[in-house]
Design an enzyme around this catalytic site. Structure first.
Site, PDB file in Angstrom:
ATOM      1  N   SER B  95       0.832  -1.210   0.000  1.00 25.01           N
ATOM      2  CA  SER B  95       0.000   0.000   0.000  1.00 25.01           C
ATOM      3  C   SER B  95       0.862   1.255   0.000  1.00 25.01           C
ATOM      4  CB  SER B  95      -0.910   0.041   1.233  1.00 25.01           C
ATOM      5  OG  SER B  95      -1.805  -1.035   1.218  1.00 25.01           O
ATOM      6  N   GLU B 374      -9.925   1.423  -2.726  1.00 25.88           N
ATOM      7  CA  GLU B 374      -9.799   1.437  -4.194  1.00 25.88           C
ATOM      8  C   GLU B 374     -11.068   0.933  -4.866  1.00 25.88           C
ATOM      9  OE1 GLU B 374      -7.563   2.658  -6.056  1.00 25.88           O
ATOM     10  OE2 GLU B 374      -6.077   3.164  -4.531  1.00 25.88           O
ATOM     11  N   THR B 376     -14.908  -0.474  -3.371  1.00 28.26           N
ATOM     12  CA  THR B 376     -15.238  -1.717  -2.664  1.00 28.26           C
ATOM     13  C   THR B 376     -15.551  -2.801  -3.697  1.00 28.26           C
ATOM     14  OG1 THR B 376     -17.613  -1.349  -2.595  1.00 28.26           O
ATOM     15  CG2 THR B 376     -16.312  -0.343  -0.811  1.00 28.26           C
TER      16      THR B 376
HETATM   17  C1  FAD Z   1      -6.868   0.985   5.357  1.00 26.91           C
HETATM   18  C2  FAD Z   1      -7.509   1.918   4.394  1.00 26.91           C
HETATM   19  C3  FAD Z   1      -6.739   2.799   3.649  1.00 26.91           C
HETATM   20  C4  FAD Z   1      -7.332   3.717   2.794  1.00 26.91           C
HETATM   21  N1  FAD Z   1      -6.534   4.601   2.085  1.00 26.91           N
HETATM   22  C5  FAD Z   1      -7.129   5.590   1.369  1.00 26.91           C
HETATM   23  C6  FAD Z   1      -6.337   6.611   0.737  1.00 26.91           C
HETATM   24  O1  FAD Z   1      -5.103   6.591   0.793  1.00 26.91           O
HETATM   25  N2  FAD Z   1      -6.969   7.636   0.095  1.00 26.91           N
HETATM   26  C7  FAD Z   1      -8.328   7.688   0.001  1.00 26.91           C
HETATM   27  O2  FAD Z   1      -8.820   8.631  -0.581  1.00 26.91           O
HETATM   28  N3  FAD Z   1      -9.101   6.721   0.568  1.00 26.91           N
HETATM   29  C8  FAD Z   1      -8.551   5.686   1.246  1.00 26.91           C
HETATM   30  N4  FAD Z   1      -9.326   4.703   1.840  1.00 26.91           N
HETATM   31  C9  FAD Z   1     -10.767   4.846   1.788  1.00 26.91           C
HETATM   32  C10 FAD Z   1     -11.468   3.852   0.885  1.00 26.91           C
HETATM   33  O3  FAD Z   1     -11.207   4.132  -0.452  1.00 26.91           O
HETATM   34  C11 FAD Z   1     -12.945   3.863   1.232  1.00 26.91           C
HETATM   35  O4  FAD Z   1     -13.064   3.250   2.491  1.00 26.91           O
HETATM   36  C12 FAD Z   1     -13.808   3.167   0.215  1.00 26.91           C
HETATM   37  O5  FAD Z   1     -13.894   3.923  -0.965  1.00 26.91           O
HETATM   38  C13 FAD Z   1     -15.206   2.856   0.742  1.00 26.91           C
HETATM   39  O6  FAD Z   1     -15.766   3.964   1.297  1.00 26.91           O
HETATM   40  P1  FAD Z   1     -16.438   3.902   2.758  1.00 26.91           P
HETATM   41  O7  FAD Z   1     -15.481   3.307   3.671  1.00 26.91           O
HETATM   42  O8  FAD Z   1     -16.942   5.257   3.048  1.00 26.91           O
HETATM   43  O9  FAD Z   1     -17.631   2.899   2.605  1.00 26.91           O
HETATM   44  P2  FAD Z   1     -19.074   3.194   2.013  1.00 26.91           P
HETATM   45  O10 FAD Z   1     -18.981   3.898   0.718  1.00 26.91           O
HETATM   46  O11 FAD Z   1     -19.911   3.808   3.056  1.00 26.91           O
HETATM   47  O12 FAD Z   1     -19.571   1.726   1.752  1.00 26.91           O
HETATM   48  C14 FAD Z   1     -20.088   0.868   2.794  1.00 26.91           C
HETATM   49  C15 FAD Z   1     -20.718  -0.358   2.163  1.00 26.91           C
HETATM   50  O13 FAD Z   1     -21.773   0.041   1.328  1.00 26.91           O
HETATM   51  C16 FAD Z   1     -21.619  -0.457   0.031  1.00 26.91           C
HETATM   52  N5  FAD Z   1     -22.142   0.487  -0.937  1.00 26.91           N
HETATM   53  C17 FAD Z   1     -21.857   1.807  -1.066  1.00 26.91           C
HETATM   54  N6  FAD Z   1     -22.542   2.339  -2.097  1.00 26.91           N
HETATM   55  C18 FAD Z   1     -23.270   1.338  -2.637  1.00 26.91           C
HETATM   56  C19 FAD Z   1     -24.160   1.244  -3.737  1.00 26.91           C
HETATM   57  N7  FAD Z   1     -24.440   2.288  -4.519  1.00 26.91           N
HETATM   58  N8  FAD Z   1     -24.728   0.062  -4.000  1.00 26.91           N
HETATM   59  C20 FAD Z   1     -24.449  -1.024  -3.254  1.00 26.91           C
HETATM   60  N9  FAD Z   1     -23.590  -1.016  -2.213  1.00 26.91           N
HETATM   61  C21 FAD Z   1     -23.016   0.163  -1.903  1.00 26.91           C
HETATM   62  C22 FAD Z   1     -20.126  -0.670  -0.128  1.00 26.91           C
HETATM   63  O14 FAD Z   1     -19.819  -1.631  -1.127  1.00 26.91           O
HETATM   64  C23 FAD Z   1     -19.763  -1.139   1.277  1.00 26.91           C
HETATM   65  O15 FAD Z   1     -20.014  -2.501   1.378  1.00 26.91           O
HETATM   66  C24 FAD Z   1      -8.740   3.736   2.661  1.00 26.91           C
HETATM   67  C25 FAD Z   1      -9.516   2.817   3.380  1.00 26.91           C
HETATM   68  C26 FAD Z   1      -8.920   1.914   4.234  1.00 26.91           C
HETATM   69  C27 FAD Z   1      -9.764   0.949   4.991  1.00 26.91           C
END
Ligand code: FAD
Lengths: 269, 396
Positions: B95, B374, B376
């Site tokens: 990462s 990147e 989900t």
């Molecule tokens: C360890 C770690 C490192 C990271 N590093 C970075 C980084 O360097 N830079 C950065 O910008 N981000 C980073 N992220 C963030 C990551 O990209 C986000 O966590 C990811 O995009 C998901 O967003 P969220 O966590 O808000 O989940 P949410 O978007 O809230 O999603 C929650 C759940 O809902 C589902 N879901 C959401 N929308 C829909 C839909 N329309 N239909 C069906 N299901 C849906 C998802 O699949 C998931 O299962 C990191 C995350 C982690 C855990």
């Protein structure tokens, strides 16, 4: 000053060896540069970097075209040029290998022939000594330390012996083989070395830039015929066997019984 | 141990050129010698092994595909293999390199001016500068277009306000590539999204490390705060117009993940294979039982298929033909494969599978993050679904 380093390709020692009939089955094997030869390349690079006296490091290997791969990885570490003598490296014995190296030595006339102390496939530990004999050159084997004179006229070779180190100063040109300890952080010194100069332990990893540059470095391909070497087989393999599996140990009841067994059965006391 | 030699039934090894093979072997040895001996300690402590940065950079693993600015200019396939070998060690280490290469060096190289490239790329490639990528916000993850962070033009600069969360390398970084809605550009309903480089030390910019992760513990994850943070206009990446720019970065990183995840999968597979051959229960090695063999064969089969998928992606990328649906296919499939391999390997190792002397559970925990970041798993399902059906299922 020119350093000629020899590098043999060997089956990756991390793999399990398979015996097929009376030979080792090399099919599907992954090959690597013999670790001791890799240490020799590393030692040559350290001599070059700190002394400023080394103009060229040439790496010699004997084998089929496939071996170019291992040769390139030595060039990627930083060696300047490669020589591939085309031949069947698996069937060559120490005498034949020594003859080829002698012939290349005579073409290249390096100031130092640096070799691994042995190849980890056959573990013969003969070639450097044979080459030195044939060329009538001084030899110093199993170097754990190297120190090059400022005028590059001689090299001091530190060898590990029972209870300490032995230092031999040999005039150049000569034949030197290296042992494992030559890749310790401060094992290689020259007049240009800084007092606190320390390398990372081990042979260096080829950097991506080194790998890209290696593609452009020259590899001379020579046939055994070009070298005018006669290659009759000296050593014949009559059979290959896996070592017998160890039988289970025994437990003794008392110290007396242990001493008795060591004395009378094992006959080591 | 590797998928080649005696295990390479499909002779995948022959798809590699000399350059790629050497790159892979070099990184593999580095990971074996330098990462493996210290990863358990860092994972337990929840720290990133910063001591490795000089050597990682010295090998050329940061921005390896870049020509110039100190980059080696290797092929995309070589890049993928680098990611694979790093992740064979730990997803946290991969990462770190992914973010630096795909999400920081790439946008500056692609969307930056010549002056910006001269200013930042040499330091980022040599490892003297560490960067992070701020897209996700506390309330906007899968749907970054809703972001709240704003940039307001003010004289010869921009003023940033907002919060980015889950940002890899945040607390390590000397600079952050940050996406923000630019006030006064586009329409009030749909303002343009721009990309800005914010340097550490800028007033109004602070980072806070997120504690308590049970996944990717050997990686730093942070929150970035911007409070009336004023940056020079020169710090805006001029060619980054809209979310497209962010997606271009993500596509790069996702490509690397499609390779990387398989590194974790292979580490788990080989550990399980060795273990199963040695572990005797009911008087024979457990590898001799059909149920265990099926688990091993399924892992192997999934990994090999994932590998072919990744190699095809590299080929398309080299030809400039790699489309987003193909990237989603690779990220989605290979991370899922890896996660399942890690779980299965954990199972095969029995109780030993739950301690960190063995790798599967560490990889398994790590891959939970990889599954989410990147894009989900399900977001990629929707991207592919849209391509197949012509119907977008992202929102109401
Ligand atoms: C360890 C770690 C490192 C990271 N590093 C970075 C980084 O360097 N830079 C950065 O910008 N981000 C980073 N992220 C963030 C990551 O990209 C986000 O966590 C990811 O995009 C998901 O967003 P969220 O966590 O808000 O989940 P949410 O978007 O809230 O999603 C929650 C759940 O809902 C589902 N879901 C959401 N929308 C829909 C839909 N329309 N239909 C069906 N299901 C849906 C998802 O699949 C998931 O299962 C990191 C995350 C982690 C855990």
């Amino acid at each position: 000053m020119k350093i000629l380093v020899t590098a043999k390709r060997v089956p990756d020692p991390e793999q399990k060896v398979k015996v097929q009939g009376d030979a080792i089955d090399l099919s599907g094997m992954n090959f690597v540069v013999n670790p001791f030869d890799e240490y020799a390349v590393e030692a040559a690079l350290r001599l070059k970097e700190s002394s400023g006296a080394v103009d060229e490091i040439v790496v010699l290997t004997i084998g089929s075209k496939d071996v170019t791969q291992q040769l390139r990885s030595c060039l990627a570490m930083g060696a300047d040029r490669g020589i591939l003598v085309e031949g069947d490296d698996d069937s060559l014995d120490s005498e034949q290998t020594a003859r080829i190296i002698k012939a290349v030595y005579e073409r290249e006339s390096p100031d130092l022939l640096l070799m691994g102390k042995q190849a980890v496939d056959g573990d013969n530990n003969q070639v450097a000594q044979l080459v030195a004999g044939k060329l009538d050159l001084p030899q110093a084997c199993f170097a754990g330390q190297l120190e090059l004179e400022g005028d590059a006229s001689a090299i001091t070779v530190g060898r590990e012996i029972d209870g300490g180190m032995e230092f031999k100063k040999v005039p150049l040109p000569s034949v030197v083989t290296v042992d494992l300890r030559i890749v310790m952080p401060t094992a290689v010194k020259t007049a240009g070395s800084k007092d606190n100069q320390e390398y990372a332990e081990g042979p260096r990893y080829a950097s991506l830039k080194g790998i890209m540059q290696a593609k452009k470095k020259k590899i001379d391909e020579i046939s055994v015929g070009d070298l005018g070497v006669e290659l009759e087989q000296w050593v014949k393999t009559t059979s290959v066997e896996t070592p017998p599996s160890r039988s289970a140990g025994i437990k003794v009841e008392s110290v007396d019984e242990l001493v008795d067994k060591l004395q009378n059965e094992a006959k080591v006391l | 141990m590797s998928m080649y030699g005696e295990y390479d039934f499909l002779m995948i090894e022959s798809l590699l050129g000399d350059e790629e093979r050497m790159v892979r072997d070099s990184v593999r040895t580095f990971v074996r010698d330098r990462v493996m001996p210290i990863i358990q300690k860092h994972y337990r402590a929840g720290t990133f092994p910063t001591e490795l940065i000089p050597e990682i950079a010295g090998l050329g693993l940061l921005g390896p595909t870049i020509q110039g600015y100190g980059g080696a200019g290797v092929s995309h396939l070589a890049y993928g293999l680098i990611m694979q070998e790093l992740e064979r060690g730990d997803s946290g280490v991969r990462s770190f390199a992914s973010v630096q290469s795909g999400l920081v060096i790439h946008p500056i190289h692609t969307f930056g001016s010549d002056a910006q490239k001269e200013r930042w790329l040499p330091g980022l490639i040599s490892g003297e500068l560490i960067g992070c990528f701020g897209l996700t916000e506390p309330d906007f993850g899968s749907n970054p277009s809703g972001m709240r962070t704003t940039a307001r033009k003010d004289g010869d600069g921009y003023v940033l306000n907002g919060t980015k969360r889950w940002i890899t390398n945040g607390n390590l970084s000397h600079l952050a590539v940050v996406f923000a809605k630019v006030e006064g550009e586009g329409t009030p309903e749909k303002p343009h999204i721009g990309a800005f480089v914010v340097e550490r030390g800028t007033d109004g910019f602070s980072t806070l490390e997120i504690e308590g992760k049970l996944s990717l513990r050997a990686s730093v994850t942070s929150e970035l705060h911007f409070e009336d943070c004023r940056i020079p206009a020169d710090n805006r990446l001029p060619e980054a117009r809209g979310l497209k720019a962010a997606l271009s970065c993500l596509n790069n990183a996702r490509f690397g993940i499609a390779f990387g995840a398989l590194g974790a999968a292979k580490a788990c597979f080989f550990e399980a294979l060795e273990y199963a051959k040695e572990r005797v229960q009911f008087d024979r090695p457990i590898a001799g039982y059909q149920l265990v063999q099926r688990k091993l064969v399924n892992m192997y089969s999934d990994i090999v298929q994932g590998e072919l998928l990744a190699f095809r992606m590299a080929e398309l990328k080299a030809n400039g033909q790699l489309n987003p649906a193909a990237i989603s296919l690779g990220k989605r499939n290979n991370v899922k494969v890896a996660l399942e391999c890690a779980r299965t390997a954990r199972d095969i190792l029995g109780a030993n599978g739950v301690v960190d002397d063995y790798c599967p559970m560490r990889h398994m925990n790590n891959l939970e993050s990889v599954y989410t970041y990147e894009g989900t798993h399900d977001i990629h399902t929707l991207i592919i679904g849209q391509r197949l059906t012509g119907l977008a299922a992202f929102s109401g």
